[in-house]
Motif scaffolding. Sequence first.
Motif, PDB file in Angstrom:
ATOM      1  N   TYR A 175       1.158  -1.280  -0.078  1.00  0.00           N
ATOM      2  CA  TYR A 175       0.515  -0.225  -0.197  1.00  0.00           C
ATOM      3  C   TYR A 175       1.570   1.516  -0.388  1.00  0.00           C
ATOM      4  CZ  TYR A 175      -3.366   3.368   1.407  1.00  0.00           C
ATOM      5  OH  TYR A 175      -4.393   4.898   1.325  1.00  0.00           O
ATOM      6  N   SER A 176       0.724   2.337  -0.664  1.00  0.00           N
ATOM      7  CA  SER A 176       1.095   3.590  -0.984  1.00  0.00           C
ATOM      8  C   SER A 176       0.455   4.071  -0.978  1.00  0.00           C
ATOM      9  CB  SER A 176       2.215   3.853  -2.263  1.00  0.00           C
ATOM     10  OG  SER A 176       2.904   4.833  -2.351  1.00  0.00           O
ATOM     11  N   TYR A 197     -21.785  -0.287 -18.262  1.00  0.00           N
ATOM     12  CA  TYR A 197     -20.799  -0.711 -17.869  1.00  0.00           C
ATOM     13  C   TYR A 197     -21.015   0.477 -16.838  1.00  0.00           C
ATOM     14  CZ  TYR A 197     -20.012  -5.398 -19.706  1.00  0.00           C
ATOM     15  OH  TYR A 197     -20.007  -7.028 -21.110  1.00  0.00           O
ATOM     16  N   ILE A 198     -21.211   0.376 -14.782  1.00  0.00           N
ATOM     17  CA  ILE A 198     -20.841   0.844 -14.498  1.00  0.00           C
ATOM     18  C   ILE A 198     -19.418   0.466 -13.347  1.00  0.00           C
ATOM     19  CG2 ILE A 198     -21.647   2.090 -12.144  1.00  0.00           C
ATOM     20  CD1 ILE A 198     -23.842   2.108 -14.094  1.00  0.00           C
ATOM     21  N   VAL A 199     -17.954   1.029 -13.328  1.00  0.00           N
ATOM     22  CA  VAL A 199     -17.756  -0.094 -12.748  1.00  0.00           C
ATOM     23  C   VAL A 199     -17.072   1.335 -10.915  1.00  0.00           C
ATOM     24  CG1 VAL A 199     -15.006  -1.184 -12.044  1.00  0.00           C
ATOM     25  CG2 VAL A 199     -16.423  -0.822 -14.372  1.00  0.00           C
ATOM     26  N   THR A 200     -16.735   0.599 -10.250  1.00  0.00           N
ATOM     27  CA  THR A 200     -16.581   1.492  -9.149  1.00  0.00           C
ATOM     28  C   THR A 200     -15.768   0.580  -8.108  1.00  0.00           C
ATOM     29  OG1 THR A 200     -17.530   0.471  -7.054  1.00  0.00           O
ATOM     30  CG2 THR A 200     -18.363   2.185  -8.441  1.00  0.00           C
ATOM     31  N   CYS A 201     -14.441   1.448  -7.879  1.00  0.00           N
ATOM     32  CA  CYS A 201     -13.105   0.747  -7.064  1.00  0.00           C
ATOM     33  C   CYS A 201     -12.725   1.480  -6.165  1.00  0.00           C
ATOM     34  CB  CYS A 201     -12.055   0.231  -7.899  1.00  0.00           C
ATOM     35  SG  CYS A 201     -10.570  -0.278  -7.666  1.00  0.00           S
ATOM     36  N   ALA A 202     -12.801   1.191  -4.734  1.00  0.00           N
ATOM     37  CA  ALA A 202     -11.725   1.679  -3.595  1.00  0.00           C
ATOM     38  C   ALA A 202     -11.030   0.902  -3.003  1.00  0.00           C
ATOM     39  CB  ALA A 202     -13.142   1.334  -2.108  1.00  0.00           C
ATOM     40  N   VAL A 203      -9.980   1.441  -2.681  1.00  0.00           N
ATOM     41  CA  VAL A 203      -8.880   0.966  -1.933  1.00  0.00           C
ATOM     42  C   VAL A 203      -7.644   1.554  -1.215  1.00  0.00           C
ATOM     43  CG1 VAL A 203      -6.008   0.247  -2.449  1.00  0.00           C
ATOM     44  CG2 VAL A 203      -7.479   0.443  -4.701  1.00  0.00           C
ATOM     45  N   MET A 204      -7.873   0.232  -0.259  1.00  0.00           N
ATOM     46  CA  MET A 204      -7.865   0.899   1.384  1.00  0.00           C
ATOM     47  C   MET A 204      -6.709   0.231   2.362  1.00  0.00           C
ATOM     48  SD  MET A 204     -11.044   0.439   4.932  1.00  0.00           S
ATOM     49  CE  MET A 204     -10.301   0.586   6.527  1.00  0.00           C
ATOM     50  N   GLN A 205      -6.064   0.599   3.099  1.00  0.00           N
ATOM     51  CA  GLN A 205      -4.918   0.189   3.585  1.00  0.00           C
ATOM     52  C   GLN A 205      -5.791  -0.395   4.324  1.00  0.00           C
ATOM     53  OE1 GLN A 205      -2.081   3.693   5.842  1.00  0.00           O
ATOM     54  NE2 GLN A 205      -0.481   1.631   5.760  1.00  0.00           N
ATOM     55  N   LYS A 206      -5.063  -1.523   5.050  1.00  0.00           N
ATOM     56  CA  LYS A 206      -4.485  -2.990   6.139  1.00  0.00           C
ATOM     57  C   LYS A 206      -4.314  -2.185   7.467  1.00  0.00           C
ATOM     58  CE  LYS A 206      -5.720  -7.318   4.231  1.00  0.00           C
ATOM     59  NZ  LYS A 206      -4.580  -8.978   4.317  1.00  0.00           N
ATOM     60  N   MET A 236      -3.508  -4.434   2.150  1.00  0.00           N
ATOM     61  CA  MET A 236      -3.696  -3.483   1.551  1.00  0.00           C
ATOM     62  C   MET A 236      -5.738  -4.099   1.033  1.00  0.00           C
ATOM     63  SD  MET A 236      -3.274  -1.863  -2.499  1.00  0.00           S
ATOM     64  CE  MET A 236      -1.316  -2.581  -2.531  1.00  0.00           C
ATOM     65  N   TYR A 237      -7.088  -4.042   1.182  1.00  0.00           N
ATOM     66  CA  TYR A 237      -8.249  -4.375  -0.141  1.00  0.00           C
ATOM     67  C   TYR A 237      -8.153  -3.224  -0.888  1.00  0.00           C
ATOM     68  CZ  TYR A 237      -8.569  -5.815   5.148  1.00  0.00           C
ATOM     69  OH  TYR A 237      -8.484  -6.676   6.189  1.00  0.00           O
ATOM     70  N   CYS A 238      -8.988  -4.462  -1.802  1.00  0.00           N
ATOM     71  CA  CYS A 238      -9.585  -3.188  -2.918  1.00  0.00           C
ATOM     72  C   CYS A 238     -10.664  -4.278  -3.589  1.00  0.00           C
ATOM     73  CB  CYS A 238      -8.879  -4.018  -3.703  1.00  0.00           C
ATOM     74  SG  CYS A 238      -9.062  -3.215  -5.989  1.00  0.00           S
ATOM     75  N   VAL A 239     -11.806  -3.107  -3.433  1.00  0.00           N
ATOM     76  CA  VAL A 239     -13.265  -3.624  -3.879  1.00  0.00           C
ATOM     77  C   VAL A 239     -13.927  -2.943  -4.701  1.00  0.00           C
ATOM     78  CG1 VAL A 239     -15.258  -3.505  -2.549  1.00  0.00           C
ATOM     79  CG2 VAL A 239     -13.497  -3.291  -1.400  1.00  0.00           C
ATOM     80  N   VAL A 240     -14.067  -3.809  -5.423  1.00  0.00           N
ATOM     81  CA  VAL A 240     -14.615  -3.073  -6.537  1.00  0.00           C
ATOM     82  C   VAL A 240     -15.864  -3.823  -7.320  1.00  0.00           C
ATOM     83  CG1 VAL A 240     -14.081  -3.577  -9.550  1.00  0.00           C
ATOM     84  CG2 VAL A 240     -12.115  -3.330  -8.217  1.00  0.00           C
ATOM     85  N   SER A 241     -16.507  -3.375  -7.624  1.00  0.00           N
ATOM     86  CA  SER A 241     -18.259  -3.287  -7.949  1.00  0.00           C
ATOM     87  C   SER A 241     -18.637  -3.308  -9.081  1.00  0.00           C
ATOM     88  CB  SER A 241     -19.209  -2.487  -7.063  1.00  0.00           C
ATOM     89  OG  SER A 241     -19.174  -2.975  -5.874  1.00  0.00           O
ATOM     90  N   VAL A 242     -18.563  -3.630  -9.936  1.00  0.00           N
ATOM     91  CA  VAL A 242     -19.556  -3.789 -11.771  1.00  0.00           C
ATOM     92  C   VAL A 242     -20.839  -3.704 -11.592  1.00  0.00           C
ATOM     93  CG1 VAL A 242     -19.297  -4.553 -13.714  1.00  0.00           C
ATOM     94  CG2 VAL A 242     -17.606  -4.680 -12.316  1.00  0.00           C
ATOM     95  N   PHE A 243     -21.845  -3.286 -12.567  1.00  0.00           N
ATOM     96  CA  PHE A 243     -22.933  -2.458 -12.138  1.00  0.00           C
ATOM     97  C   PHE A 243     -23.194  -3.134 -13.939  1.00  0.00           C
ATOM     98  CE2 PHE A 243     -21.842  -0.573  -8.765  1.00  0.00           C
ATOM     99  CZ  PHE A 243     -22.959  -1.353  -7.788  1.00  0.00           C
ATOM    100  N   ALA A 244     -24.120  -3.478 -14.403  1.00  0.00           N
ATOM    101  CA  ALA A 244     -24.446  -4.123 -15.754  1.00  0.00           C
ATOM    102  C   ALA A 244     -25.286  -4.088 -16.725  1.00  0.00           C
ATOM    103  CB  ALA A 244     -23.822  -5.314 -16.796  1.00  0.00           C
TER     104      ALA A 244
END
Length: 117
Positions: free
Chosen positions: A37-38, A66-75, A105-113
Motif C-alpha cells: 500500500y502507498s 457498464y459502471i465500475v467502482t473501485c476502493a483501495v484501503m490500507q490494512k 491493502m484491500y481492494c473492492v471493485v463493483s461492476v454494474f451491467a
Amino acid sequence: MPGMEEFQNGSEGSFNSEEADSVVKECIESVVGGDDYSQNQVNKWTASIVERCLMQLVKLGKAYKYIVTCAVMQKTGAGLHTANSCYWDTSLDGSCTVRWENRTMYCVVSVFAVAMA
C-alpha cells in the motif's frame, strides 16, 4: 467473507457475473499485483483498475453499459462497509462485487451491467 461476492446467473443473455468476476480479479492483479500500500499510488491504482475493467468488459462484446467502482484501503484494522442497491431488470442486468486483498491493502471493485435496449 460471505456476502462480498454476489452472483446472479440466469438464462442465456443475462449478465455473467462469474466472467466479470474473473475479469476484475485479473485487472486488479495486473495493476496492484504484489505492491505494498502507498497512499501516493492510490489515485493511479483506482483509475487504472477502473479503466482496465471497463476495457476488458467491453472486449467481451456483450450488449451492456457498464459502471465500475473501485476502493483501495490500507490494512490498519479499521472496518470498511459497502452496500449497493439497484432497480433494474433482474432477468438481464446484473452486478458483481470483488474483494481482493494482499498483506497491506484491500481492494473492492463493483461492476454494474445494464443491458442496452
